[in-house]
Design a protein around this motif. Structure first.
Motif, PDB file in Angstrom:
ATOM      1  N   TYR A   1      25.034  -1.349 -50.925  1.00  0.00           N
ATOM      2  CA  TYR A   1      24.432  -2.115 -52.021  1.00  0.00           C
ATOM      3  C   TYR A   1      23.140  -2.779 -51.558  1.00  0.00           C
ATOM      4  O   TYR A   1      22.133  -2.777 -52.265  1.00  0.00           O
ATOM      5  CB  TYR A   1      25.400  -3.189 -52.538  1.00  0.00           C
ATOM      6  CG  TYR A   1      26.576  -2.657 -53.332  1.00  0.00           C
ATOM      7  CD1 TYR A   1      26.816  -1.287 -53.449  1.00  0.00           C
ATOM      8  CD2 TYR A   1      27.444  -3.529 -53.982  1.00  0.00           C
ATOM      9  CE1 TYR A   1      27.896  -0.810 -54.163  1.00  0.00           C
ATOM     10  CE2 TYR A   1      28.525  -3.051 -54.712  1.00  0.00           C
ATOM     11  CZ  TYR A   1      28.757  -1.696 -54.797  1.00  0.00           C
ATOM     12  OH  TYR A   1      29.826  -1.242 -55.515  1.00  0.00           O
TER      13      TYR A   1
ATOM     14  N   TYR B   1      37.340   4.539 -43.671  1.00  0.00           N
ATOM     15  CA  TYR B   1      38.272   4.190 -44.747  1.00  0.00           C
ATOM     16  C   TYR B   1      39.708   4.414 -44.288  1.00  0.00           C
ATOM     17  O   TYR B   1      40.583   3.588 -44.513  1.00  0.00           O
ATOM     18  CB  TYR B   1      38.011   5.058 -45.985  1.00  0.00           C
ATOM     19  CG  TYR B   1      37.098   4.440 -47.014  1.00  0.00           C
ATOM     20  CD1 TYR B   1      35.742   4.300 -46.763  1.00  0.00           C
ATOM     21  CD2 TYR B   1      37.587   4.022 -48.247  1.00  0.00           C
ATOM     22  CE1 TYR B   1      34.896   3.761 -47.714  1.00  0.00           C
ATOM     23  CE2 TYR B   1      36.744   3.484 -49.210  1.00  0.00           C
ATOM     24  CZ  TYR B   1      35.402   3.356 -48.940  1.00  0.00           C
ATOM     25  OH  TYR B   1      34.567   2.824 -49.886  1.00  0.00           O
ATOM     26  N   ALA B   2      39.951   5.570 -43.646  1.00  0.00           N
ATOM     27  CA  ALA B   2      41.319   5.906 -43.255  1.00  0.00           C
ATOM     28  C   ALA B   2      41.842   4.958 -42.187  1.00  0.00           C
ATOM     29  O   ALA B   2      43.045   4.776 -42.046  1.00  0.00           O
ATOM     30  CB  ALA B   2      41.383   7.349 -42.750  1.00  0.00           C
TER      31      ALA B   2
ATOM     32  N   ARG C   1      27.427   8.804 -55.229  1.00  0.00           N
ATOM     33  CA  ARG C   1      27.651   8.142 -56.509  1.00  0.00           C
ATOM     34  C   ARG C   1      27.874   6.645 -56.375  1.00  0.00           C
ATOM     35  O   ARG C   1      27.840   5.917 -57.366  1.00  0.00           O
ATOM     36  CB  ARG C   1      28.868   8.760 -57.202  1.00  0.00           C
ATOM     37  CG  ARG C   1      28.760  10.266 -57.419  1.00  0.00           C
ATOM     38  CD  ARG C   1      30.006  10.780 -58.109  1.00  0.00           C
ATOM     39  NE  ARG C   1      30.245  10.078 -59.352  1.00  0.00           N
ATOM     40  CZ  ARG C   1      29.667  10.399 -60.492  1.00  0.00           C
ATOM     41  NH1 ARG C   1      28.862  11.416 -60.567  1.00  0.00           N
ATOM     42  NH2 ARG C   1      29.910   9.696 -61.581  1.00  0.00           N
ATOM     43  N   GLU C   2      28.098   6.197 -55.136  1.00  0.00           N
ATOM     44  CA  GLU C   2      28.537   4.818 -54.945  1.00  0.00           C
ATOM     45  C   GLU C   2      27.566   3.786 -55.509  1.00  0.00           C
ATOM     46  O   GLU C   2      27.992   2.740 -55.992  1.00  0.00           O
ATOM     47  CB  GLU C   2      28.763   4.558 -53.446  1.00  0.00           C
ATOM     48  CG  GLU C   2      29.337   3.181 -53.185  1.00  0.00           C
ATOM     49  CD  GLU C   2      29.691   2.944 -51.730  1.00  0.00           C
ATOM     50  OE1 GLU C   2      29.365   3.806 -50.901  1.00  0.00           O
ATOM     51  OE2 GLU C   2      30.286   1.894 -51.457  1.00  0.00           O
TER      52      GLU C   2
ATOM     53  N   GLN D   1      34.333  16.000 -35.254  1.00  0.00           N
ATOM     54  CA  GLN D   1      33.600  16.902 -36.145  1.00  0.00           C
ATOM     55  C   GLN D   1      33.362  16.291 -37.523  1.00  0.00           C
ATOM     56  O   GLN D   1      33.174  16.993 -38.507  1.00  0.00           O
ATOM     57  CB  GLN D   1      34.351  18.219 -36.333  1.00  0.00           C
ATOM     58  CG  GLN D   1      34.349  19.081 -35.112  1.00  0.00           C
ATOM     59  CD  GLN D   1      35.029  20.412 -35.396  1.00  0.00           C
ATOM     60  OE1 GLN D   1      34.863  20.994 -36.473  1.00  0.00           O
ATOM     61  NE2 GLN D   1      35.800  20.888 -34.458  1.00  0.00           N
TER      62      GLN D   1
ATOM     63  N   PRO E   1      26.109   2.200 -60.227  1.00  0.00           N
ATOM     64  CA  PRO E   1      26.090   0.954 -61.006  1.00  0.00           C
ATOM     65  C   PRO E   1      25.097  -0.067 -60.467  1.00  0.00           C
ATOM     66  O   PRO E   1      24.597  -0.909 -61.242  1.00  0.00           O
ATOM     67  CB  PRO E   1      27.529   0.422 -60.883  1.00  0.00           C
ATOM     68  CG  PRO E   1      28.166   1.183 -59.797  1.00  0.00           C
ATOM     69  CD  PRO E   1      27.432   2.467 -59.634  1.00  0.00           C
TER      70      PRO E   1
ATOM     71  N   GLY F   1      34.453   8.354 -44.205  1.00  0.00           N
ATOM     72  CA  GLY F   1      35.821   8.797 -44.458  1.00  0.00           C
ATOM     73  C   GLY F   1      36.775   8.315 -43.383  1.00  0.00           C
ATOM     74  O   GLY F   1      37.853   7.788 -43.674  1.00  0.00           O
TER      75      GLY F   1
ATOM     76  N   GLU G   1      22.014  14.025 -60.464  1.00  0.00           N
ATOM     77  CA  GLU G   1      22.906  14.475 -59.401  1.00  0.00           C
ATOM     78  C   GLU G   1      22.473  15.839 -58.855  1.00  0.00           C
ATOM     79  O   GLU G   1      22.058  16.722 -59.609  1.00  0.00           O
ATOM     80  CB  GLU G   1      24.332  14.567 -59.945  1.00  0.00           C
ATOM     81  CG  GLU G   1      25.306  15.125 -58.925  1.00  0.00           C
ATOM     82  CD  GLU G   1      26.754  15.072 -59.400  1.00  0.00           C
ATOM     83  OE1 GLU G   1      27.106  14.163 -60.166  1.00  0.00           O
ATOM     84  OE2 GLU G   1      27.522  15.972 -59.004  1.00  0.00           O
TER      85      GLU G   1
ATOM     86  N   GLY H   1      25.896  14.836 -54.847  1.00  0.00           N
ATOM     87  CA  GLY H   1      27.091  14.837 -55.695  1.00  0.00           C
ATOM     88  C   GLY H   1      28.379  14.645 -54.910  1.00  0.00           C
ATOM     89  O   GLY H   1      29.201  15.545 -54.810  1.00  0.00           O
ATOM     90  N   SER H   2      28.529  13.452 -54.351  1.00  0.00           N
ATOM     91  CA  SER H   2      29.717  13.155 -53.549  1.00  0.00           C
ATOM     92  C   SER H   2      30.047  11.685 -53.785  1.00  0.00           C
ATOM     93  O   SER H   2      29.237  10.951 -54.352  1.00  0.00           O
ATOM     94  CB  SER H   2      29.414  13.375 -52.073  1.00  0.00           C
ATOM     95  OG  SER H   2      28.437  12.451 -51.654  1.00  0.00           O
ATOM     96  N   PRO H   3      31.221  11.241 -53.351  1.00  0.00           N
ATOM     97  CA  PRO H   3      31.529   9.808 -53.480  1.00  0.00           C
ATOM     98  C   PRO H   3      30.438   8.947 -52.870  1.00  0.00           C
ATOM     99  O   PRO H   3      30.043   7.944 -53.447  1.00  0.00           O
ATOM    100  CB  PRO H   3      32.841   9.664 -52.719  1.00  0.00           C
ATOM    101  CG  PRO H   3      33.501  10.989 -52.842  1.00  0.00           C
ATOM    102  CD  PRO H   3      32.380  11.991 -52.830  1.00  0.00           C
TER     103      PRO H   3
ATOM    104  N   VAL I   1      38.123  13.752 -41.316  1.00  0.00           N
ATOM    105  CA  VAL I   1      38.964  12.559 -41.376  1.00  0.00           C
ATOM    106  C   VAL I   1      40.238  12.720 -40.542  1.00  0.00           C
ATOM    107  O   VAL I   1      40.586  11.847 -39.750  1.00  0.00           O
ATOM    108  CB  VAL I   1      39.321  12.226 -42.839  1.00  0.00           C
ATOM    109  CG1 VAL I   1      40.322  11.089 -42.895  1.00  0.00           C
ATOM    110  CG2 VAL I   1      38.072  11.847 -43.615  1.00  0.00           C
TER     111      VAL I   1
END
Lengths: 344, 452
Positions: free
Chosen positions: B160, B120-121, B196-197, B88, B200, B117, B217, B191-193, B91
């Motif tokens: 990137y 990453y885990a 926003r990544e 689903q 820069p 997610g 955002e 508006g989430s990680p 994480v």
């Protein structure tokens, strides 16, 4: 057999059982079942101190867990060489401090109004951790892996070690919770929950007691968040601590039994372990014939039905059910009859 | 006597409670495997808010593996097998699925969770267990640096590269990168990680090319965007880059129409590029442009073979056959091609039998499919090429842009290369920071290439 009737002895028995689990050689058991079970139990215990004992309902538990997780990360990141257990304790204290701030409206607000103030905490905290990269060590994505951890040179890497460390922390904090709920402070929590005016007349310092409940609860939930992030998912991201998670912890408390230490563990077993058992059973029986999504939906329906049935048959939670079965004498402190369930 | 009864009741309860746990603790029963097989654990998501992506991607992946089994009898005689575990997109469920499937016999070949997610885990675990983790088109950008992340592969495109490719595309539409200096671009991000990544990176590119940049955002979930689009109308940019997610995408397109911003000047990123993002916006999506690493449609030989072989045999995975050829489905097929070819390359080194995850990792690290090879696989035009090495786990994937005509996507650009050289130092700096934090000594990829 009288000894298992007392809660401390039952607690000892639980610990023995939990330690015996460590003999089973299975990463799955520790990583997917027991470690999250312990973290959720601890969070539920924290919420139970606030909601079950002191009668202050909170919808921001997951946010406080996030504060615990991010505080641990920040303490270890910005203070290199800080021992892990001190970082955990520090994270608990930071969370306690933040919980105090959000608990202040609770001095004036009651029932649903307080729930809304903690709901604000839920959204505010997630927003802060998403928008200020400082909290995730300057990483603009806001998602960080929890770096490997060690205590006294021993790496806490394997699932078994992570489980044993969570068990140690949860055992110590649960023992303290048992003492607290039996102490004068614990009794004043109950007094305020049952009748604030009467408590005041009896000489309970309502203001101080409510703040103590907030702080202790925050401390527990913060450490639960640190355990969740560092010993279970090993990932720190704001999205993992959403409103759903807050609700889940509240359900654990309600299902386990308000105002009971063991209720937190029973409720967590119901909400964490039972769905997994259902899911494994579903996959084993129907895995080949139906697609995994369908099996997953059916499990959720079964779980939902179980919860409704269960609350209908035993509204005071699993803890009361066990008392009724006569295995233990009545230890929890259910709401007295005649008092409404609005946590006033 | 009473106490003995109680004791036995207690023991019984413990046994009842403990029994399922012990069953769960046991590893999955080994399948009777006299034949050689290569097993793929699939942490799929077929329910929940992201089910559209999950069913498409995993459907395409499974269909391709079925094609290899039915048409070729497996990879050099080694059958492909898999099982699914529903996440689903959550994480914790992904972690549980990892623990559930990692002890499968034979061992997992590679993990493909299609979730940032969950990926990453899993990074610490896959590294310890020595099984590759594939995050096609997404994932941790710095895992491109294979020296630090030997087991993680953000194949084809990392976030990137995506950013750079979008700017290069806008440059080419404007008549050359030097024309970018006169342009103004707004990035509308979730508006989430995830959203926003790339902040820069857009800032870096704005500095390099001199375009005017504003990043706005949209708070999750993005069902209300009036304020943002009124602000965009005031800024009056040449292009809006839509870095959206889920329901935010169609709402953005509809709101753009309301404020009169032309859809053909909105460029969506890789999570805003599917039929499910454009279709709900109806008319407002007509002309909308989005990036993709794999073209849509069913005209490619590999997709047609899937329809003929797999679906004729009644083994197709898609409940809705009309979704064959859609963005997520074709991504799943491309992901299948990359996984299968990694197995084939690893077999050339280690032999045509069941391989370990670590051996498959070697295959991924030497995954080199040039356009000729891609054509031989029946995927010419579906995706361009890939060349993964020890130090570059992304593999220099090229991207293309597609435009929505109201019912389907059409390719409107050539294959475009991101500015890898510009991004590489940032990726290495981030990877090295991760290495320092996690006590990893980066491999020396120079000697790796020599010894292998």
């Amino acid at each position: 057999m009288k000894f298992i009737r007392s809660e401390p002895a039952a607690f000892g028995l639980f610990l023995l059982l939990a330690l015996a689990m460590a003999l089973i050689p299975s990463d799955y058991l520790f990583d997917a079942v027991l470690t999250p079970f312990l973290a959720v139990s601890l969070a539920a215990l924290g919420l139970n101190i606030l909601a079950g004992y002191a009668g202050q309902v909170s919808l921001g538990s997951a946010a406080f867990m996030a504060i615990g997780a991010f505080s641990t990360y920040d303490l270890l990141y910005y203070i290199p060489g800080l021992p892990l257990l001190i970082a955990f304790a520090g994270a608990g204290l930071i969370t306690a401090a933040v919980a105090l701030v959000f608990g202040l409206p609770g001095l004036r607000l009651k029932g649903f109004y307080l729930a809304i103030s903690t709901l604000a905490a839920q959204f505010f905290v997630q927003w802060v951790f998403t928008n200020f990269p400082w909290f995730s060590g300057g990483d603009s994505s806001g998602v960080v892996n929890a770096p490997p951890i060690a205590i006294g040179g021993i790496l806490i890497g394997s699932p078994l070690r992570r489980y044993l460390l969570s068990l140690l922390i949860v055992a110590v904090l649960s023992g303290f919770a048992l003492l607290l709920t039996r102490s004068r402070v614990g009794q004043s929590f109950l007094a305020i929950r049952d009748n604030e005016l009467a408590a005041r007349v009896l000489g309970v310092n309502v203001l101080k007691t409510k703040l103590i409940a907030c702080a202790v609860s925050g401390f527990y939930i913060g450490i639960a968040g640190a355990l969740w992030a560092y010993l279970y998912v090993r990932l720190i991201e704001p999205a993992g601590y959403d409103l759903n998670f807050s609700f889940e912890i509240l359900f654990v408390v309600i299902i386990g039994g308000l105002a009971s230490v063991r209720g937190a563990f029973l409720g967590a077993a119901f909400m964490v372990v039972l769905p997994l058992a259902l899911s494994r059973a579903g996959a084993a029986i129907f895995g080949d014939t139906f697609d995994s999504g369908l099996v997953d939906i059916s499990e959720q329906i079964i779980l939902g039905v179980l919860i409704i049935l269960f609350l209908r048959l035993e509204p005071q939670g699993l803890s009361a059910l066990i008392s009724r079965l006569g295995l233990k004498k009545k230890q929890s402190h259910p709401l007295p009859s005649g008092v409404s369930h609005e946590f006033n | 006597m009473n106490s003995i009864k109680r004791l036995s009741a207690l023991l019984l309860t413990t046994a009842i409670a403990g029994a399922p746990m012990i069953t769960m603790a046991q590893t999955m029963t080994p399948q009777s495997s006299t034949a050689q097989e290569q097993y793929f654990p699939l942490q799929s998501y077929r329910v929940g808010p992201y089910a559209a992506g999950g069913t498409g991607f995993f459907g395409g992946f499974i269909d391709y593996m079925n094609l290899i089994n039915l048409r070729d009898g497996g990879v050099n005689g080694v059958k492909l097998t898999w099982s699914e575990c529903e996440t689903q997109y959550i994480v914790e469920k992904g972690v549980e699925c990892y623990e559930r499937m990692k002890n499968h016999v034979p061992a997992p070949s590679a993990w493909n969770p299609l979730s940032v997610g969950i990926a990453y885990a899993m990074i610490p675990d896959v590294t310890a267990d020595k099984v590759p983790l594939i995050t096609i088109d997404h994932g941790r950008t710095d895992s491109t640096d294979g020296a630090v992340f030997p087991y993680v592969f953000p194949l084809l495109m990392n976030p990137y590269s995506e950013t750079s490719a979008i700017v290069n595309f806008i440059g080419s539409r404007s008549g050359g990168d030097d024309k970018l200096a006169t342009k103004s671009i707004v990035v509308l991000y979730h508006g989430s990680p995830y959203g926003r990544e790339t902040i820069p990176i857009y800032a870096l590119l704005a500095k390099k090319y001199g375009f005017k940049l504003q990043q706005i955002e949209v708070p999750d979930p993005g069902t209300e965007q009036e304020a943002q689009w009124l602000q965009i109308r005031r800024i009056h940019p040449d292009y809006v880059v839509l870095r959206g997610w889920g329901v935010m995408n169609p709402v953005a397109l509809k709101t753009a129409q309301k404020v009169g911003f032309p859809a053909d000047h909105i460029v969506g990123n890789v999570w805003s590029n599917s039929e499910e993002d454009a279709k709900p916006a109806g008319d407002a999506a007509k002309g909308y442009i989005a990036l993709t690493t794999q073209a849509t449609g069913t005209q490619y030989p590999v997709i047609q073979q899937i329809e003929q072989t797999v679906y004729t045999a009644g083994k197709g995975d898609m409940a809705d056959k009309s979704r064959i050829g859609s963005v997520y489905y074709n991504l799943g097929v491309v992901n299948g091609i990359l996984n299968v070819e990694a197995v084939r390359i690893a077999q050339a080194k280690y032999g045509d039998h069941t391989l370990t995850g670590d051996q498959i990792r070697w295959g991924f690290e030497h995954l080199n499919l040039d356009p000729t090879k891609v054509q031989a696989l029946g995927a010419a035009g579906l995706f361009h090429s890939i060349d993964v090495t020890c130090s570059d786990h992304e593999g220099h994937g090229l991207v293309t842009f597609q435009q929505w005509d109201g019912t389907q996507w059409h390719r409107i650009s050539d294959w475009i290369a991101p500015d890898w050289a510009l991004l590489r130092p940032i990726i290495e700096a981030s990877a090295n920071k991760y290495a320092a934090q996690n006590g990893i000594t980066p491999r020396n990829c120079g000697t790796q290439v020599a010894s292998n």
